[in-house]
Scaffold this active site. Structure first.
Site, PDB file in Angstrom:
ATOM      1  N   GLU A 119       0.840  -1.191   0.000  1.00  0.00           N
ATOM      2  CA  GLU A 119       0.000   0.000   0.000  1.00  0.00           C
ATOM      3  C   GLU A 119       0.873   1.238   0.000  1.00  0.00           C
ATOM      4  OE1 GLU A 119      -1.754  -1.122   3.866  1.00  0.00           O
ATOM      5  OE2 GLU A 119      -1.170   0.850   4.613  1.00  0.00           O
ATOM      6  N   HIS A 176       3.532  -0.665  10.474  1.00  0.00           N
ATOM      7  CA  HIS A 176       3.039   0.671  10.159  1.00  0.00           C
ATOM      8  C   HIS A 176       1.742   0.994  10.892  1.00  0.00           C
ATOM      9  CE1 HIS A 176       0.965  -1.970   7.288  1.00  0.00           C
ATOM     10  NE2 HIS A 176       0.001  -1.063   7.245  1.00  0.00           N
ATOM     11  N   ARG A 196      -2.481  -7.551  13.411  1.00  0.00           N
ATOM     12  CA  ARG A 196      -2.351  -6.477  14.400  1.00  0.00           C
ATOM     13  C   ARG A 196      -1.260  -6.842  15.401  1.00  0.00           C
ATOM     14  NH1 ARG A 196      -7.567  -6.051  16.260  1.00  0.00           N
ATOM     15  NH2 ARG A 196      -8.123  -4.599  14.618  1.00  0.00           N
TER      16      ARG A 196
HETATM   17 ZN    ZN Z   1      -1.873  -1.252   6.180  1.00  0.00          ZN
END
Ligand code: ZN
Length: 321
Positions: A119, A176, A196
């Site tokens: 991304e 990130h 996560r």
């Molecule tokens: Zn991400």
């Protein structure tokens, strides 16, 4: 086909979201904690509808399935047979949890043949002292495991300052997180696989949200390395184009239009998001918050007005892994 295809965004309420998607973009949002605008998406969790024109009311996924010619007839492996990109605007009023994405190979093996995720973030706006998390300080996998085991997340994560106009490419394996006070346009591979790592010890509905420590440790790159982006600016009659990134999955540019600028489509299809100002595409009014795509074979087009756009097309990767 010579028709501009406009998309209706899908909105997502998030505990960390705010109201800037209404305040800054004029969208009719569902509530005071709207975190995400899925602006160009054919994902099953938020499939955009086409606004007006020959395909009005259809979903982008239907266009992809039934009118592949609009996308240059792209053929992909069965497990990858979906519209390849996802563009979001993210309003982070509060910090998002710290996460990492797998690459295609890991996701295929551990997530039922899903895709990994690369991304990139263009910072549309942010508070004066805004920060984001990109990377970590562990020098090896061993040190990473140790720090996670000991819960030393504040020492582990790398927090860096951001300003409006910054751009970051986030490859799989990169730790990130978007932090509060940041408005971002995200262009990504069409995938939803997220591990996560840390959630600041917060509770959601009285419980901590699920962490995925084992998988995170598996996929995190050690040591962290920033992925460089070569920002190259090109001036032309009626505007400036700034190339932000090219990778296997997408190529992203920022366009700053002032007057009339002429282009010719050479891509399988091209996505546009107006992020500032207003103008026209071939005589049709467009303004901040509009998202559209030009289908294969559109040919020549003219952007005019005073506006900024983020535009993307698919990347150079042709063969499935
Ligand atoms: Zn991400």
């Amino acid at each position: 086909m010579h028709e501009v295809i406009f998309l209706e965004p899908v909105f997502k309420e998030m505990i960390w979201g705010g109201s800037r998607l209404a305040d800054d973009f004029g969208y009719d949002i569902p509530g005071k904690h709207t975190g995400e605008c899925w602006a160009v998406s054919a994902h099953k969790n938020g499939d955009c509808q086409i606004r007006g024109g020959s395909f009005g009311g259809k979903h982008l996924s239907e266009l992809w399935r039934e009118h592949r010619e609009l996308f240059g007839g792209a053929t992909v492996a069965a497990e990858e047979d979906m519209f390849p990109l996802l563009v979001k605007i993210i309003d982070a009023k509060e910090d998002l949890s710290i996460q990492v994405h797998p690459d295609n190979t890991y996701a295929k093996e551990h997530e039922n043949g899903s895709l990994g995720k690369t991304e990139c973030w263009y910072i549309l706006d942010c508070d004066k002292d805004a920060k984001i998390v990109i990377g970590h300080h562990a020098k090896s996998k061993e040190e990473l495991k140790q720090m996670i085991k000991q819960g030393r997340f504040d020492d582990l994560i790398r927090v860096i300052p951001v300003k409006k106009g910054d751009f970051f490419q986030i490859v799989p394996g990169t730790v990130h997180a978007i932090k509060g006070g940041t408005l971002i346009l995200e262009t990504q591979q069409n995938s939803d696989i997220t591990y996560r790592l840390y959630d600041y010890g917060r509770l959601a509905d009285g419980k901590p949200r699920k962490l995925h420590l084992e998988k995170s440790i598996d996929v995190i790159n050690c040591p962290h390395q920033d992925t460089g982006t070569a920002r190259v600016t090109e001036e032309f009659a009626g505007g400036i184009k700034e190339h932000l990134v090219s990778c296997d999955y997408y190529s992203v540019d920022r366009l700053s239009i002032s007057g009339d600028a002429d282009f010719t489509m050479t891509d399988a299809f091209r996505i546009f998001s107006v992020v500032e100002g207003a103008g026209m595409i071939d005589g049709t009014d467009i303004k901040k918050g509009d998202h559209f795509l030009l289908p294969a074979g559109y040919g020549k087009y003219r952007l005019s007005g005073e506006m900024e756009l983020i535009t993307s097309c698919t990347g150079k990767k042709k063969d499935p892994e």
